[in-house]
Design an enzyme around this catalytic site. Structure first.
Site, PDB file in Angstrom:
ATOM      1  CE  LYS A   1      -3.004   0.074   3.405  1.00  0.00           C
ATOM      2  NZ  LYS A   1      -3.790  -0.685   4.355  1.00  0.00           N
ATOM      3  NE  ARG A   2       4.656   0.941   4.782  1.00  0.00           N
ATOM      4  CZ  ARG A   2       5.810   0.787   5.412  1.00  0.00           C
ATOM      5  NH1 ARG A   2       6.439   1.829   5.911  1.00  0.00           N
ATOM      6  NH2 ARG A   2       6.347  -0.396   5.541  1.00  0.00           N
TER       7      ARG A   2
END
Ligand code: UD1
Ligand code: CA
Length: 248
Positions: free
Chosen positions: A15-16
């Site tokens: 996600k990051r």
């Protein structure tokens, strides 16, 4: 000499990175970062490589399909690093000899260091050699717990650690050399009974030790090698280090 198998974990979602591209396909010095990990595994003497894919499996597999020495194992649901290795059970069962477990998001790994883990494994007839490094920047990483006389006891994850354990600066790089048979046996015994409800690969080390196998934690890696890419900033940092390396 026994054939060496590499298992490269690359199923997790990232996600990051804030990107549609699967993390391990982001480029470092004009090549998908996982290609650098494949290089390091080959330099360490691995003849066969299994990449564990999950998140955007098709894309990762397509990008690596031209390698004759690479096969794939699917981890449909990401239940932890130990579970990821379990997804290669069939390949592991048909392999005798050392198994190197690496992660696909650490493009700075060096073949020489990995070779060191394998020779330590073979030289000591060990069940497992954990690649460790020392850093004050230990947040989020597995800590290496040793007895007062320095003997390896276990790896404890940030979220499961006591305050005292969190202060430990020797960390798990995520690179391991395992005896294949001992690894399969230990995987049967891991549970998800921990703060994250995951099957931790790291638990295999303690399980082997309690079964009387030799387990070593070898602090022979530079922390830079273990630098994992989780964000665009880290991607830029890693690229910078690699450029400096190739310039010297
Ligand atoms: C892991 C280690 C930690 C170590 C750190 C080094 C465990 C339990 N912890 O923590 O001790 O210091 O790496 O970076 O192993 N992955 C899968 N399937 C899964 C889960 C993860 O393929 O179900 C892959 C991820 O894509 C990633 C790698 O395994 O490439 C590591 O997973 P991650 O969740 O980042 O582990 P950490 O919590 O960082
Ligand atoms: Ca990580």
């Amino acid at each position: 000499m026994a054939e060496v198998l590499a298992v490269i974990l690359a199923a997790g979602k990232s996600k990051r990175m804030k990107s549609e591209t699967p993390k391990v396909l982001h480029e470092v010095c004009d090549r998908p970062m996982i290609e650098h990990v494949l290089d390091a595994a080959r330099e360490a003497g691995c003849q066969k490589i299994v990449v564990v894919v999950g998140h955007k499996a098709d894309e990762v597999q397509a990008a690596l399909s031209h390698h004759d020495d690479v096969s794939f194992a699917l981890q449909a649901e990401q239940l932890g690093t130990g579970h990821a290795v379990m997804c290669c059970r069939d390949t592991l069962a048909s392999h005798t000899g050392p198994v190197l477990v690496l992660t696909g998001d650490t493009p700075l790994l060096q073949g020489e260091s990995l070779k060191g883990l394998i020779s330590e494994l073979e030289g000591n007839s060990a069940g497992c050699v954990v690649g460790t490094a020392t850093t004050e920047n230990n947040f989020g990483l597995g800590r290496i717990v040793r007895s007062d006389d320095g003997v390896f006891l276990r790896i404890v994850e940030e979220k499961d650690a006591s305050d005292e354990e969190r202060a430990i600066t020797e960390i798990n790089t995520g690179c391991f050399a395992f005896d294949g048979e001992s690894l399969l046996e230990a995987l049967d015994d891991i549970t998800s009974d921990n703060a994250q409800g995951e099957y931790y690969l790291t638990d295999c080390a303690e399980i082997m030790r309690t079964k009387g196998k030799t387990v070593l934690a070898a602090c022979r890696m530079d922390i830079v090698e273990a630098m994992g890419v989780n964000t665009q900033e880290q991607l830029a940092e890693v690229e910078q280090v690699m450029k400096t390396r190739s310039a010297t």
